[in-house]
Design an enzyme around this catalytic site. Structure first.
Site, PDB file in Angstrom:
ATOM      1  N   ILE A 199       0.847  -1.203   0.000  1.00  0.00           N
ATOM      2  CA  ILE A 199       0.000   0.000   0.000  1.00  0.00           C
ATOM      3  C   ILE A 199       0.884   1.256   0.000  1.00  0.00           C
ATOM      4  O   ILE A 199       0.580   2.229  -0.682  1.00  0.00           O
ATOM      5  CB  ILE A 199      -0.930   0.005   1.242  1.00  0.00           C
ATOM      6  CG1 ILE A 199      -1.812  -1.252   1.286  1.00  0.00           C
ATOM      7  CG2 ILE A 199      -1.779   1.283   1.275  1.00  0.00           C
ATOM      8  CD1 ILE A 199      -2.814  -1.389   0.178  1.00  0.00           C
ATOM      9  N   ASN A 224       5.260   3.623  13.883  1.00  0.00           N
ATOM     10  CA  ASN A 224       5.567   2.641  12.843  1.00  0.00           C
ATOM     11  C   ASN A 224       6.973   2.888  12.308  1.00  0.00           C
ATOM     12  O   ASN A 224       7.179   3.774  11.484  1.00  0.00           O
ATOM     13  CB  ASN A 224       4.516   2.757  11.726  1.00  0.00           C
ATOM     14  CG  ASN A 224       4.774   1.785  10.588  1.00  0.00           C
ATOM     15  OD1 ASN A 224       5.693   0.963  10.652  1.00  0.00           O
ATOM     16  ND2 ASN A 224       3.966   1.879   9.541  1.00  0.00           N
ATOM     17  N   CYS A 248       7.582  -0.259   8.408  1.00  0.00           N
ATOM     18  CA  CYS A 248       6.870  -0.493   7.147  1.00  0.00           C
ATOM     19  C   CYS A 248       7.856  -0.866   6.047  1.00  0.00           C
ATOM     20  O   CYS A 248       8.762  -0.093   5.730  1.00  0.00           O
ATOM     21  CB  CYS A 248       6.078   0.746   6.724  1.00  0.00           C
ATOM     22  SG  CYS A 248       5.206   0.440   5.176  1.00  0.00           S
ATOM     23  N   LYS A 261       6.465   0.110  17.228  1.00  0.00           N
ATOM     24  CA  LYS A 261       6.099  -1.087  16.451  1.00  0.00           C
ATOM     25  C   LYS A 261       7.312  -1.618  15.697  1.00  0.00           C
ATOM     26  O   LYS A 261       7.849  -0.947  14.810  1.00  0.00           O
ATOM     27  CB  LYS A 261       4.965  -0.757  15.482  1.00  0.00           C
ATOM     28  CG  LYS A 261       4.471  -1.970  14.723  1.00  0.00           C
ATOM     29  CD  LYS A 261       3.167  -1.681  14.030  1.00  0.00           C
ATOM     30  CE  LYS A 261       2.644  -2.898  13.284  1.00  0.00           C
ATOM     31  NZ  LYS A 261       1.396  -2.621  12.587  1.00  0.00           N
ATOM     32  N   ASN A 280       5.326  -6.253  12.466  1.00  0.00           N
ATOM     33  CA  ASN A 280       4.800  -5.711  11.212  1.00  0.00           C
ATOM     34  C   ASN A 280       4.999  -6.795  10.148  1.00  0.00           C
ATOM     35  O   ASN A 280       5.414  -7.908  10.460  1.00  0.00           O
ATOM     36  CB  ASN A 280       5.539  -4.410  10.851  1.00  0.00           C
ATOM     37  CG  ASN A 280       4.685  -3.486   9.996  1.00  0.00           C
ATOM     38  OD1 ASN A 280       3.996  -3.933   9.082  1.00  0.00           O
ATOM     39  ND2 ASN A 280       4.730  -2.204  10.274  1.00  0.00           N
ATOM     40  N   THR A 281       4.740  -6.493   8.910  1.00  0.00           N
ATOM     41  CA  THR A 281       4.784  -7.517   7.858  1.00  0.00           C
ATOM     42  C   THR A 281       6.225  -7.919   7.508  1.00  0.00           C
ATOM     43  O   THR A 281       7.170  -7.169   7.741  1.00  0.00           O
ATOM     44  CB  THR A 281       4.089  -6.997   6.592  1.00  0.00           C
ATOM     45  OG1 THR A 281       4.698  -5.761   6.221  1.00  0.00           O
ATOM     46  CG2 THR A 281       2.614  -6.785   6.830  1.00  0.00           C
ATOM     47  N   GLY A 285       0.216 -10.664  14.398  1.00  0.00           N
ATOM     48  CA  GLY A 285       0.683 -11.519  13.295  1.00  0.00           C
ATOM     49  C   GLY A 285      -0.175 -12.752  13.133  1.00  0.00           C
ATOM     50  O   GLY A 285      -0.041 -13.707  13.894  1.00  0.00           O
TER      51      GLY A 285
HETATM   52  C1  LIG Z   1      -3.253  -3.884   3.855  1.00  0.00           C
HETATM   53  C2  LIG Z   1      -2.385  -3.650   5.063  1.00  0.00           C
HETATM   54  C3  LIG Z   1      -2.049  -2.359   5.419  1.00  0.00           C
HETATM   55  C4  LIG Z   1      -1.239  -2.111   6.525  1.00  0.00           C
HETATM   56  N1  LIG Z   1      -0.927  -0.827   6.875  1.00  0.00           N
HETATM   57  C5  LIG Z   1      -0.191  -0.583   7.984  1.00  0.00           C
HETATM   58  C6  LIG Z   1       0.083   0.751   8.394  1.00  0.00           C
HETATM   59  O1  LIG Z   1      -0.351   1.724   7.792  1.00  0.00           O
HETATM   60  N2  LIG Z   1       0.851   0.928   9.522  1.00  0.00           N
HETATM   61  C7  LIG Z   1       1.331  -0.126  10.261  1.00  0.00           C
HETATM   62  O2  LIG Z   1       2.002   0.104  11.285  1.00  0.00           O
HETATM   63  N3  LIG Z   1       1.065  -1.407   9.885  1.00  0.00           N
HETATM   64  C8  LIG Z   1       0.327  -1.651   8.787  1.00  0.00           C
HETATM   65  N4  LIG Z   1       0.045  -2.955   8.426  1.00  0.00           N
HETATM   66  C9  LIG Z   1       0.597  -4.062   9.231  1.00  0.00           C
HETATM   67  C10 LIG Z   1      -0.433  -4.598  10.232  1.00  0.00           C
HETATM   68  O3  LIG Z   1      -0.813  -3.604  11.156  1.00  0.00           O
HETATM   69  C11 LIG Z   1       0.142  -5.833  10.990  1.00  0.00           C
HETATM   70  O4  LIG Z   1       1.292  -5.451  11.721  1.00  0.00           O
HETATM   71  C12 LIG Z   1       0.522  -6.972  10.058  1.00  0.00           C
HETATM   72  O5  LIG Z   1      -0.370  -7.070   8.978  1.00  0.00           O
HETATM   73  C13 LIG Z   1       0.595  -8.320  10.766  1.00  0.00           C
HETATM   74  O6  LIG Z   1      -0.623  -8.663  11.367  1.00  0.00           O
HETATM   75  P1  LIG Z   1      -1.733  -9.605  10.637  1.00  0.00           P
HETATM   76  O7  LIG Z   1      -1.032 -10.844  10.186  1.00  0.00           O
HETATM   77  O8  LIG Z   1      -2.777  -9.871  11.694  1.00  0.00           O
HETATM   78  O9  LIG Z   1      -2.269  -8.812   9.507  1.00  0.00           O
HETATM   79  C14 LIG Z   1      -0.760  -3.210   7.310  1.00  0.00           C
HETATM   80  C15 LIG Z   1      -1.120  -4.510   6.954  1.00  0.00           C
HETATM   81  C16 LIG Z   1      -1.930  -4.748   5.849  1.00  0.00           C
HETATM   82  C17 LIG Z   1      -2.299  -6.162   5.509  1.00  0.00           C
END
Ligand SMILES: Cc1cc2nc3c(=O)[nH]c(=O)nc-3n(C[C@H](O)[C@H](O)[C@H](O)COP(=O)(O)O)c2cc1C
Length: 325
Positions: free
Chosen positions: A82, A140, A143, A178, A205-206, A256
Protein backbone atom coordinates in the site's frame (compact mmCIF):
# COMPACT_ATOMS: atom_id res chain seq x y z
CA UNK A 1 -10.19 -8.23 41.15
CA UNK A 2 -13.29 -7.24 39.12
CA UNK A 3 -15.06 -10.60 39.34
CA UNK A 4 -18.73 -10.47 38.28
CA UNK A 5 -21.31 -13.18 37.66
CA UNK A 6 -23.07 -13.89 34.35
CA UNK A 7 -26.78 -14.78 34.05
CA UNK A 8 -26.07 -18.46 34.91
CA UNK A 9 -24.37 -17.44 38.13
CA UNK A 10 -20.95 -18.40 36.72
CA UNK A 11 -17.88 -16.24 37.23
CA UNK A 12 -17.50 -13.75 34.39
CA UNK A 13 -13.79 -13.49 33.67
CA UNK A 14 -12.14 -10.10 33.83
CA UNK A 15 -10.76 -9.11 30.42
CA UNK A 16 -9.45 -5.70 31.52
CA UNK A 17 -5.75 -5.01 31.00
CA UNK A 18 -3.60 -2.05 31.92
CA UNK A 19 -0.82 -0.59 29.82
CA UNK A 20 0.99 2.18 31.69
CA UNK A 21 -1.84 4.02 33.42
CA UNK A 22 -4.43 3.27 30.71
CA UNK A 23 -7.10 0.65 31.31
CA UNK A 24 -8.46 -1.22 28.27
CA UNK A 25 -11.78 -3.09 28.50
CA UNK A 26 -10.17 -6.09 26.83
CA UNK A 27 -6.75 -6.91 25.35
CA UNK A 28 -7.86 -7.05 21.71
CA UNK A 29 -7.01 -4.15 19.39
CA UNK A 30 -7.40 -3.91 15.62
CA UNK A 31 -4.11 -3.47 13.76
CA UNK A 32 -3.09 -0.36 11.85
CA UNK A 33 -3.99 -0.34 8.16
CA UNK A 34 -6.60 -3.08 8.43
CA UNK A 35 -9.51 -1.13 9.94
CA UNK A 36 -9.16 2.30 8.30
CA UNK A 37 -10.07 5.03 10.77
CA UNK A 38 -13.06 3.16 12.21
CA UNK A 39 -15.83 4.55 9.97
CA UNK A 40 -14.97 2.05 7.21
CA UNK A 41 -15.77 -0.91 9.47
CA UNK A 42 -18.51 0.58 11.65
CA UNK A 43 -21.32 -1.02 9.65
CA UNK A 44 -19.90 -4.51 10.21
CA UNK A 45 -18.29 -4.33 13.61
CA UNK A 46 -19.33 -3.24 17.09
CA UNK A 47 -16.35 -0.94 17.64
CA UNK A 48 -17.16 -0.70 21.36
CA UNK A 49 -16.57 -4.44 21.67
CA UNK A 50 -12.88 -3.84 20.96
CA UNK A 51 -10.22 -2.97 23.51
CA UNK A 52 -9.20 -0.26 21.08
CA UNK A 53 -8.57 0.84 17.52
CA UNK A 54 -5.09 1.43 16.14
CA UNK A 55 -5.61 3.86 13.28
CA UNK A 56 -4.01 3.71 9.82
CA UNK A 57 -0.49 5.19 9.86
CA UNK A 58 -0.70 8.95 9.50
CA UNK A 59 2.07 11.19 8.15
CA UNK A 60 2.49 14.98 8.04
CA UNK A 61 1.15 15.33 4.48
CA UNK A 62 -1.48 13.16 2.76
CA UNK A 63 0.04 10.25 0.81
CA UNK A 64 -1.40 8.46 -2.22
CA UNK A 65 0.70 5.37 -1.56
CA UNK A 66 2.08 3.09 -4.28
CA UNK A 67 0.31 2.52 -7.59
CA UNK A 68 -1.64 -0.70 -8.11
CA UNK A 69 -1.35 -3.62 -8.07
CA UNK A 70 -0.69 -3.43 -4.35
CA UNK A 71 -2.53 -6.44 -2.91
CA UNK A 72 -1.91 -10.12 -3.73
CA UNK A 73 -3.45 -13.15 -2.06
CA UNK A 74 -0.96 -15.85 -0.95
CA UNK A 75 -1.25 -19.23 0.72
CA UNK A 76 -2.64 -18.46 4.19
CA UNK A 77 -2.05 -14.75 3.88
CA UNK A 78 -1.62 -11.70 1.72
CA UNK A 79 1.07 -9.44 0.33
CA UNK A 80 0.53 -5.70 0.35
CA UNK A 81 2.49 -2.74 -0.89
CA UNK A 82 0.00 0.00 0.00
CA UNK A 83 2.89 2.37 0.78
CA UNK A 84 1.30 4.23 3.70
CA UNK A 85 -1.55 5.87 1.76
CA UNK A 86 -3.21 8.16 4.30
CA UNK A 87 -5.16 11.39 4.73
CA UNK A 88 -2.37 13.39 6.41
CA UNK A 89 -2.38 14.69 9.96
CA UNK A 90 -4.56 17.79 9.36
CA UNK A 91 -7.52 15.74 8.15
CA UNK A 92 -6.76 13.12 10.78
CA UNK A 93 -7.19 15.59 13.65
CA UNK A 94 -10.12 17.45 12.02
CA UNK A 95 -12.20 14.44 10.93
CA UNK A 96 -10.90 11.02 11.89
CA UNK A 97 -10.03 11.57 15.55
CA UNK A 98 -13.34 13.34 16.40
CA UNK A 99 -15.25 10.49 14.68
CA UNK A 100 -13.56 7.82 16.81
CA UNK A 101 -13.95 9.97 19.94
CA UNK A 102 -17.68 9.12 19.86
CA UNK A 103 -17.04 5.48 20.73
CA UNK A 104 -16.48 3.98 24.15
CA UNK A 105 -13.14 2.41 23.24
CA UNK A 106 -9.51 3.52 23.24
CA UNK A 107 -7.73 5.06 20.26
CA UNK A 108 -4.08 4.51 19.48
CA UNK A 109 -2.82 6.81 16.73
CA UNK A 110 -0.22 5.11 14.53
CA UNK A 111 2.39 7.48 13.06
CA UNK A 112 4.71 6.99 10.06
CA UNK A 113 7.30 9.47 8.84
CA UNK A 114 10.50 9.82 6.88
CA UNK A 115 12.48 11.87 9.41
CA UNK A 116 12.77 12.17 13.20
CA UNK A 117 11.32 15.69 12.99
CA UNK A 118 8.31 14.53 10.99
CA UNK A 119 7.51 11.83 13.57
CA UNK A 120 7.72 14.46 16.33
CA UNK A 121 5.67 17.08 14.46
CA UNK A 122 2.87 14.62 13.66
CA UNK A 123 2.78 13.43 17.27
CA UNK A 124 2.70 16.98 18.62
CA UNK A 125 -0.08 17.97 16.21
CA UNK A 126 -2.21 15.05 17.40
CA UNK A 127 -1.29 15.78 21.02
CA UNK A 128 -2.50 19.38 20.59
CA UNK A 129 -5.85 18.09 19.25
CA UNK A 130 -6.22 15.08 21.56
CA UNK A 131 -9.64 13.64 22.40
CA UNK A 132 -10.39 12.06 25.80
CA UNK A 133 -10.16 8.44 24.61
CA UNK A 134 -6.82 8.90 22.83
CA UNK A 135 -4.70 6.42 24.79
CA UNK A 136 -1.45 7.07 22.98
CA UNK A 137 0.70 6.46 19.94
CA UNK A 138 2.07 3.52 18.03
CA UNK A 139 5.20 4.49 16.12
CA UNK A 140 5.57 2.64 12.84
CA UNK A 141 9.29 2.18 12.26
CA UNK A 142 8.67 -1.07 10.45
CA UNK A 143 6.87 -0.49 7.15
CA UNK A 144 8.64 -2.44 4.38
CA UNK A 145 6.69 -0.73 1.56
CA UNK A 146 8.21 2.75 1.42
CA UNK A 147 11.60 3.94 0.23
CA UNK A 148 12.04 6.71 2.81
CA UNK A 149 11.59 6.24 6.56
CA UNK A 150 9.96 3.12 7.96
CA UNK A 151 12.49 0.32 7.94
CA UNK A 152 15.48 2.67 7.85
CA UNK A 153 14.60 3.44 11.49
CA UNK A 154 13.36 -0.01 12.43
CA UNK A 155 16.47 -1.87 11.31
CA UNK A 156 18.91 0.41 13.12
CA UNK A 157 19.17 0.09 16.90
CA UNK A 158 20.72 3.54 17.47
CA UNK A 159 18.06 5.33 15.39
CA UNK A 160 15.32 3.37 17.15
CA UNK A 161 16.64 4.52 20.52
CA UNK A 162 17.16 8.11 19.40
CA UNK A 163 13.66 8.39 17.92
CA UNK A 164 12.04 6.84 21.01
CA UNK A 165 13.92 9.29 23.27
CA UNK A 166 12.81 12.23 21.12
CA UNK A 167 9.14 11.21 21.10
CA UNK A 168 9.15 10.35 24.81
CA UNK A 169 9.87 14.01 25.52
CA UNK A 170 6.73 15.06 23.58
CA UNK A 171 4.03 12.99 25.28
CA UNK A 172 2.94 11.49 28.58
CA UNK A 173 0.46 9.27 26.76
CA UNK A 174 1.32 5.68 25.86
CA UNK A 175 4.31 5.45 23.56
CA UNK A 176 4.37 2.12 21.74
CA UNK A 177 7.11 1.31 19.24
CA UNK A 178 6.10 -1.09 16.45
CA UNK A 179 8.98 -3.38 15.54
CA UNK A 180 9.82 -5.20 12.35
CA UNK A 181 10.57 -8.91 11.97
CA UNK A 182 12.96 -8.06 9.11
CA UNK A 183 16.04 -8.09 11.36
CA UNK A 184 18.44 -10.78 12.55
CA UNK A 185 17.27 -10.47 16.17
CA UNK A 186 14.48 -8.40 17.68
CA UNK A 187 16.16 -8.43 21.14
CA UNK A 188 18.44 -5.35 20.80
CA UNK A 189 15.53 -3.32 19.39
CA UNK A 190 13.26 -4.26 22.30
CA UNK A 191 16.04 -3.29 24.71
CA UNK A 192 16.65 0.03 22.93
CA UNK A 193 12.96 0.93 23.29
CA UNK A 194 13.08 0.08 26.99
CA UNK A 195 16.21 2.19 27.58
CA UNK A 196 14.61 5.15 25.79
CA UNK A 197 11.44 5.09 27.91
CA UNK A 198 8.79 3.51 25.66
CA UNK A 199 5.71 2.20 27.46
CA UNK A 200 5.39 -0.90 25.28
CA UNK A 201 6.49 -2.52 22.04
CA UNK A 202 4.24 -4.04 19.41
CA UNK A 203 5.34 -6.75 17.00
CA UNK A 204 5.34 -7.84 14.29
CA UNK A 205 4.80 -5.71 11.21
CA UNK A 206 4.78 -7.52 7.86
CA UNK A 207 7.64 -9.63 6.47
CA UNK A 208 9.21 -8.75 3.11
CA UNK A 209 7.85 -11.14 0.49
CA UNK A 210 7.08 -11.45 -3.22
CA UNK A 211 4.95 -13.27 -5.75
CA UNK A 212 5.62 -13.89 -9.47
CA UNK A 213 3.36 -14.53 -12.46
CA UNK A 214 5.08 -17.46 -14.18
CA UNK A 215 3.47 -16.72 -17.58
CA UNK A 216 4.60 -13.10 -17.85
CA UNK A 217 7.66 -13.47 -15.58
CA UNK A 218 6.49 -10.26 -13.89
CA UNK A 219 6.22 -9.62 -10.19
CA UNK A 220 2.57 -9.54 -9.16
CA UNK A 221 3.05 -6.43 -7.00
CA UNK A 222 3.84 -3.16 -8.73
CA UNK A 223 6.64 -2.56 -6.22
CA UNK A 224 8.09 -6.08 -6.84
CA UNK A 225 8.23 -6.89 -3.12
CA UNK A 226 5.68 -6.20 -0.41
CA UNK A 227 4.72 -7.11 3.14
CA UNK A 228 3.43 -10.58 4.00
CA UNK A 229 0.71 -10.85 6.66
CA UNK A 230 -2.00 -13.23 7.84
CA UNK A 231 -1.97 -16.75 9.32
CA UNK A 232 1.18 -17.62 7.32
CA UNK A 233 3.26 -15.38 9.60
CA UNK A 234 1.82 -16.41 12.98
CA UNK A 235 4.57 -18.88 13.95
CA UNK A 236 7.23 -16.26 13.15
CA UNK A 237 5.37 -13.60 15.13
CA UNK A 238 5.02 -15.91 18.13
CA UNK A 239 8.74 -16.70 18.12
CA UNK A 240 9.58 -12.99 17.94
CA UNK A 241 7.23 -12.13 20.80
CA UNK A 242 8.86 -14.88 22.86
CA UNK A 243 12.36 -13.55 22.04
CA UNK A 244 11.34 -9.99 22.92
CA UNK A 245 9.76 -11.22 26.17
CA UNK A 246 13.09 -12.75 27.20
CA UNK A 247 15.04 -9.64 26.16
CA UNK A 248 13.16 -6.85 27.97
CA UNK A 249 10.54 -6.20 30.60
CA UNK A 250 8.31 -3.85 28.57
CA UNK A 251 4.70 -4.93 27.97
CA UNK A 252 4.35 -6.51 24.51
CA UNK A 253 1.47 -6.24 22.05
CA UNK A 254 1.52 -9.38 19.89
CA UNK A 255 0.56 -9.09 16.20
CA UNK A 256 0.68 -11.52 13.30
CA UNK A 257 -1.86 -13.89 11.81
CA UNK A 258 -4.37 -13.77 14.65
CA UNK A 259 -7.77 -14.95 13.45
CA UNK A 260 -9.23 -16.73 16.48
CA UNK A 261 -9.21 -16.54 20.27
CA UNK A 262 -6.95 -19.60 20.29
CA UNK A 263 -4.39 -17.70 18.19
CA UNK A 264 -4.51 -14.78 20.63
CA UNK A 265 -4.11 -17.09 23.63
CA UNK A 266 -0.87 -18.47 22.18
CA UNK A 267 0.46 -14.89 22.09
CA UNK A 268 -0.51 -14.28 25.74
CA UNK A 269 1.22 -17.49 26.78
CA UNK A 270 4.34 -16.47 24.81
CA UNK A 271 4.46 -13.20 26.77
CA UNK A 272 2.13 -10.64 25.16
CA UNK A 273 -0.13 -8.48 27.37
CA UNK A 274 -2.35 -7.43 24.47
CA UNK A 275 -2.86 -8.47 20.84
CA UNK A 276 -3.83 -6.87 17.54
CA UNK A 277 -5.95 -8.45 14.83
CA UNK A 278 -4.99 -7.37 11.31
CA UNK A 279 -5.48 -9.24 8.04
CA UNK A 280 -8.40 -11.23 9.53
CA UNK A 281 -10.44 -7.98 9.39
CA UNK A 282 -10.50 -8.25 5.59
CA UNK A 283 -12.34 -11.57 5.91
CA UNK A 284 -14.44 -10.79 9.00
CA UNK A 285 -14.53 -7.04 9.78
CA UNK A 286 -15.66 -8.01 13.29
CA UNK A 287 -12.75 -10.43 13.79
CA UNK A 288 -11.44 -8.49 16.81
CA UNK A 289 -14.80 -8.67 18.59
CA UNK A 290 -15.02 -12.40 17.81
CA UNK A 291 -11.54 -12.92 19.27
CA UNK A 292 -12.51 -11.05 22.47
CA UNK A 293 -15.71 -13.11 22.83
CA UNK A 294 -13.84 -16.38 22.29
CA UNK A 295 -11.25 -15.35 24.82
CA UNK A 296 -13.91 -14.78 27.46
CA UNK A 297 -15.39 -18.21 26.74
CA UNK A 298 -11.99 -19.90 27.04
CA UNK A 299 -11.28 -18.21 30.38
CA UNK A 300 -14.67 -19.28 31.67
CA UNK A 301 -14.19 -22.89 30.54
CA UNK A 302 -10.70 -22.98 32.03
CA UNK A 303 -11.94 -21.25 35.23
CA UNK A 304 -9.39 -18.48 34.87
CA UNK A 305 -10.61 -15.25 36.54
CA UNK A 306 -8.33 -12.72 34.85
CA UNK A 307 -6.92 -12.66 31.31
CA UNK A 308 -3.67 -11.31 32.75
CA UNK A 309 -3.11 -14.69 34.42
CA UNK A 310 -2.31 -16.13 30.99
CA UNK A 311 0.53 -13.74 30.23
CA UNK A 312 4.03 -15.23 30.00
CA UNK A 313 3.01 -18.70 31.16
CA UNK A 314 4.95 -20.72 28.59
CA UNK A 315 6.30 -23.88 30.18
CA UNK A 316 9.83 -24.49 28.97
CA UNK A 317 11.84 -27.32 30.55
CA UNK A 318 14.39 -25.97 33.05
CA UNK A 319 17.35 -27.45 31.18
CA UNK A 320 16.23 -25.83 27.92
CA UNK A 321 15.72 -22.49 29.67
CA UNK A 322 19.20 -22.74 31.15
CA UNK A 323 20.55 -23.38 27.64
CA UNK A 324 18.93 -20.13 26.46
CA UNK A 325 15.81 -21.47 24.65
C1 LIG B 1 -3.25 -3.88 3.85
C2 LIG B 1 -2.39 -3.65 5.06
C3 LIG B 1 -2.05 -2.36 5.42
C4 LIG B 1 -1.24 -2.11 6.53
N1 LIG B 1 -0.93 -0.83 6.88
C5 LIG B 1 -0.19 -0.58 7.98
C6 LIG B 1 0.08 0.75 8.39
O1 LIG B 1 -0.35 1.72 7.79
N2 LIG B 1 0.85 0.93 9.52
C7 LIG B 1 1.33 -0.13 10.26
O2 LIG B 1 2.00 0.10 11.29
N3 LIG B 1 1.06 -1.41 9.88
C8 LIG B 1 0.33 -1.65 8.79
N4 LIG B 1 0.05 -2.95 8.43
C9 LIG B 1 0.60 -4.06 9.23
C10 LIG B 1 -0.43 -4.60 10.23
O3 LIG B 1 -0.81 -3.60 11.16
C11 LIG B 1 0.14 -5.83 10.99
O4 LIG B 1 1.29 -5.45 11.72
C12 LIG B 1 0.52 -6.97 10.06
O5 LIG B 1 -0.37 -7.07 8.98
C13 LIG B 1 0.59 -8.32 10.77
O6 LIG B 1 -0.62 -8.66 11.37
P1 LIG B 1 -1.73 -9.60 10.64
O7 LIG B 1 -1.03 -10.84 10.19
O8 LIG B 1 -2.78 -9.87 11.69
O9 LIG B 1 -2.27 -8.81 9.51
C14 LIG B 1 -0.76 -3.21 7.31
C15 LIG B 1 -1.12 -4.51 6.95
C16 LIG B 1 -1.93 -4.75 5.85
C17 LIG B 1 -2.30 -6.16 5.51
Amino acid sequence: MNTTLNTNGEVKPNLHVKLGNVEFKNPVLVASGTFGYGAEAKQFCDIEGLGGVVTKSVSWKPRMGNSPRRIVETASGMLNSIGLANVGVDTFVKEKLPYLAKFDTKIIANIAASSMEEYRDVLEKIEANAVPNLAGYEINISCPNVKDGGLSFGTNVERTEELTTLLRASTDRLLIIKLTPNVTSVAPFAQACERAGADAISLINTLVGMSIDIYTHEPRLNTVTGGLSGPAIKPIALAQVYQARKACSLPIIGIGGIVSAEDAIEFFIAGATMVQVGTANFVYPDAGVRVAAGLEKYLQQQKIAEVTELVNTLRVKAELKAAGW
